[in-house]
Design a protein around this motif. Structure first.
Motif, PDB file in Angstrom:
ATOM      1  N   ARG A 175       6.507 -12.299 -51.534  1.00  0.00           N
ATOM      2  CA  ARG A 175       6.067 -10.907 -51.420  1.00  0.00           C
ATOM      3  C   ARG A 175       5.097 -10.501 -52.533  1.00  0.00           C
ATOM      4  O   ARG A 175       4.457  -9.461 -52.448  1.00  0.00           O
ATOM      5  N   ASP A 185      -0.598 -14.499 -44.294  1.00  0.00           N
ATOM      6  CA  ASP A 185       0.441 -14.247 -43.295  1.00  0.00           C
ATOM      7  C   ASP A 185       1.519 -15.324 -43.356  1.00  0.00           C
ATOM      8  O   ASP A 185       2.728 -15.035 -43.278  1.00  0.00           O
ATOM      9  N   ARG A 227       3.595 -15.007 -46.620  1.00  0.00           N
ATOM     10  CA  ARG A 227       4.543 -13.893 -46.488  1.00  0.00           C
ATOM     11  C   ARG A 227       5.681 -14.256 -45.550  1.00  0.00           C
ATOM     12  O   ARG A 227       6.852 -13.939 -45.796  1.00  0.00           O
ATOM     13  N   ARG A 228       5.358 -14.930 -44.445  1.00  0.00           N
ATOM     14  CA  ARG A 228       6.382 -15.323 -43.475  1.00  0.00           C
ATOM     15  C   ARG A 228       7.429 -16.224 -44.135  1.00  0.00           C
ATOM     16  O   ARG A 228       8.610 -16.206 -43.767  1.00  0.00           O
ATOM     17  N   TRP A 256      -4.921  -5.981 -45.609  1.00  0.00           N
ATOM     18  CA  TRP A 256      -3.741  -6.810 -45.415  1.00  0.00           C
ATOM     19  C   TRP A 256      -2.505  -6.141 -45.982  1.00  0.00           C
ATOM     20  O   TRP A 256      -1.434  -6.155 -45.351  1.00  0.00           O
ATOM     21  N   MET A 257      -2.633  -5.528 -47.150  1.00  0.00           N
ATOM     22  CA  MET A 257      -1.472  -4.864 -47.749  1.00  0.00           C
ATOM     23  C   MET A 257      -1.094  -3.600 -46.985  1.00  0.00           C
ATOM     24  O   MET A 257       0.083  -3.219 -46.946  1.00  0.00           O
ATOM     25  N   ASP A 305       5.256  -4.222 -47.634  1.00  0.00           N
ATOM     26  CA  ASP A 305       6.304  -4.794 -48.475  1.00  0.00           C
ATOM     27  C   ASP A 305       5.779  -5.887 -49.397  1.00  0.00           C
ATOM     28  O   ASP A 305       6.550  -6.505 -50.139  1.00  0.00           O
ATOM     29  N   SER A 306       4.463  -6.120 -49.358  1.00  0.00           N
ATOM     30  CA  SER A 306       3.878  -7.223 -50.122  1.00  0.00           C
ATOM     31  C   SER A 306       2.718  -6.749 -50.990  1.00  0.00           C
ATOM     32  O   SER A 306       2.041  -5.763 -50.646  1.00  0.00           O
ATOM     33  N   THR A 307       2.479  -7.466 -52.074  1.00  0.00           N
ATOM     34  CA  THR A 307       1.384  -7.145 -52.991  1.00  0.00           C
ATOM     35  C   THR A 307       0.593  -8.408 -53.302  1.00  0.00           C
ATOM     36  O   THR A 307       1.181  -9.459 -53.584  1.00  0.00           O
ATOM     37  N   ARG A 364      -6.586 -14.393 -44.475  1.00  0.00           N
ATOM     38  CA  ARG A 364      -5.547 -13.588 -43.819  1.00  0.00           C
ATOM     39  C   ARG A 364      -4.464 -14.484 -43.218  1.00  0.00           C
ATOM     40  O   ARG A 364      -3.266 -14.209 -43.377  1.00  0.00           O
ATOM     41  N   ASP A 394      -1.225  -3.466 -43.782  1.00  0.00           N
ATOM     42  CA  ASP A 394      -0.468  -4.031 -42.662  1.00  0.00           C
ATOM     43  C   ASP A 394       0.866  -4.615 -43.110  1.00  0.00           C
ATOM     44  O   ASP A 394       1.767  -4.822 -42.272  1.00  0.00           O
ATOM     45  N   ASN A 395       0.977  -4.907 -44.402  1.00  0.00           N
ATOM     46  CA  ASN A 395       2.192  -5.528 -44.947  1.00  0.00           C
ATOM     47  C   ASN A 395       2.623  -4.759 -46.201  1.00  0.00           C
ATOM     48  O   ASN A 395       2.502  -5.258 -47.326  1.00  0.00           O
TER      49      ASN A 395
END
Length: 233
Positions: A101, A93, A96-97, A122-123, A128-130, A89, A125-126
């Protein structure tokens, strides 16, 4: 395209036109007569070759995973499940930061499977990401090629014996080892597992011709590239 051979400015420039990257994951654990780093070596090399073909950056492979059953074999390293999930995780993170994406996680160790479920969280929570989880060694086309060559094989057998995972000066047994009872194995303690397997091979020949292994590898690279170029949802 290795992240370790890029600087932050080059990553930033890449992200102006693409947001894909690859994260290889492996393990440090017994593999009979082969390197303790088999899972990491294979996932890292596969990610590197696929990333080069697709023009996608590849992060350094994570060398430690969940290998509890092998802890009676010297050299094996295992993390606690909660530690491993937290590590994955945190790495995601950070990736992604940075701006990525679409992340292809190329996994080289079956014991790391608990992380696959965590990726859904995780996806969530995010959104916009895959993240695609890719067990490269038993992906459909790769596994079909394995079975075509030899249906009997498992952990630490010929299936993981590539020119880049075997060790110089180590002589391998010539016989085909009997298949281990895979249903019974999860019920054993680490010490019982060592007593049951003796050398660590779970069944099958210890080595096959390099031509066979390279044929499997070509399929694996192509299958991994297809995931990079395919639908991301």
């Amino acid at each position: 395209m290795l992240i370790s051979q890029m600087n932050w400015m080059q990553v930033e420039q890449y992200l102006e036109s693409d947001d894909r990257c690859i994260l290889p994951t492996g393990s440090t654990e017994q593999h009979a007569y082969l390197s303790l780093s088999v899972d990491t070596i294979l996932s890292a090399r596969l990610a590197e070759e696929a990333g080069e073909l697709a023009g996608v950056p590849v992060y350094p492979a994570l060398p430690y995973g969940l290998a509890q059953q092998w802890t009676a074999f010297p050299g094996t390293v295992t993390l606690r499940v909660q530690t491993y999930l937290a590590m994955i995780r945190d790495v995601l993170d950070s990736i992604r930061r940075a701006g990525f994406r679409r992340i292809l996680l190329v996994n080289g160790h079956g014991g790391n499977a608990p992380a696959q479920g965590m990726l859904r969280e995780w996806m969530m929570d995010n959104p916009d990401s895959t993240v695609k989880w890719h067990n490269w060694y038993n992906a459909p086309k790769t596994w079909a090629k394995v079975l075509e060559i030899d249906p009997i094989g498992s952990h630490a057998s010929w299936m993981e014996n590539y020119p880049w995972t075997r060790l110089d000066g180590v002589t391998l047994p010539a016989e085909r080892k009997a298949q281990t009872d895979l249903d019974k194995l999860p019920l054993l303690t680490p010490q019982q597992t060592r007593e049951q397997l003796v050398d660590g091979n779970m069944g099958g020949y210890y080595q096959r011709p390099d031509a066979d292994m390279l044929a499997i590898w070509q399929v694996a690279v192509a299958e991994t590239c297809a995931l990079l170029e395919g639908d991301w949802g």
